[in-house]
Design a protein around this motif. Structure first.
Motif, PDB file in Angstrom:
ATOM      1  N   LEU A  44     -25.826   3.365  16.446  1.00  0.00           N
ATOM      2  CA  LEU A  44     -26.162   4.188  17.563  1.00  0.00           C
ATOM      3  C   LEU A  44     -27.396   3.458  18.374  1.00  0.00           C
ATOM      4  CD1 LEU A  44     -26.092   7.474  16.015  1.00  0.00           C
ATOM      5  CD2 LEU A  44     -24.561   6.632  17.627  1.00  0.00           C
ATOM      6  N   LEU A  79     -22.186  10.411  16.737  1.00  0.00           N
ATOM      7  CA  LEU A  79     -22.955  11.475  17.256  1.00  0.00           C
ATOM      8  C   LEU A  79     -22.713  12.819  16.853  1.00  0.00           C
ATOM      9  CD1 LEU A  79     -22.625  10.411  20.963  1.00  0.00           C
ATOM     10  CD2 LEU A  79     -24.441  10.180  19.686  1.00  0.00           C
ATOM     11  N   LEU A 108     -31.310   9.296  22.842  1.00  0.00           N
ATOM     12  CA  LEU A 108     -30.281   9.926  21.800  1.00  0.00           C
ATOM     13  C   LEU A 108     -30.667  11.275  21.513  1.00  0.00           C
ATOM     14  CD1 LEU A 108     -28.045   9.314  19.656  1.00  0.00           C
ATOM     15  CD2 LEU A 108     -29.845   8.423  18.232  1.00  0.00           C
ATOM     16  N   LEU A 112     -27.763  14.295  21.811  1.00  0.00           N
ATOM     17  CA  LEU A 112     -27.360  15.224  20.708  1.00  0.00           C
ATOM     18  C   LEU A 112     -27.616  16.758  20.893  1.00  0.00           C
ATOM     19  CD1 LEU A 112     -28.984  13.288  17.647  1.00  0.00           C
ATOM     20  CD2 LEU A 112     -26.746  13.494  18.092  1.00  0.00           C
TER      21      LEU A 112
END
Length: 121
Positions: A44, A79, A108, A112
């Protein structure tokens, strides 16, 4: 969802919940035992090329965010796993960058919380 951000060099706390390192490379000078990580989400992290291009230059952050989000589109299952983790309890994204406002963990966490923006949006 309780998603927190914490620099790798800050001491771990019980309130961190699940601690996931989101850097591609291990933080310099940090012992694995001291990090007390539950997971390392290397896939990621931004690509090496994108990291070099960005160079942690705040003036390039908007472009970095856009390019990084495009890279994250290929990581939908990872994710989704992190999102599930955050729904069950506290998730702390651990990063090593000095700048707390301009790094991949910030982007990130947004992805999310809100999901991936539509392509081209």
């Amino acid at each position: 969802m309780d998603i927190r951000l914490k620099r790798a060099y800050e001491p771990p706390a019980a309130s961190d919940g699940r601690r996931v390192l989101v850097d591609r490379v291990w933080p310099r000078g940090l012992a694995r035992e001291a990090a007390r990580l539950d997971d390392w989400a290397r896939d990621l992290a931004p690509s090496a090329g994108l990291r070099r291009w960005f160079g942690h230059d705040p003036d390039r952050f908007a472009g970095f965010r856009e390019r990084y989000v495009e890279e994250l589109r290929a990581c939908r299952s990872q994710l989704a796993d992190l999102r599930r983790t955050a729904r069950r309890g506290t998730l702390t994204l651990v990063y090593s960058a000095r700048d707390a406002d301009h790094n991949q963990a910030v982007v990130l966490a947004e992805v999310l919380r809100r999901g991936l923006p539509r392509a081209g949006a």
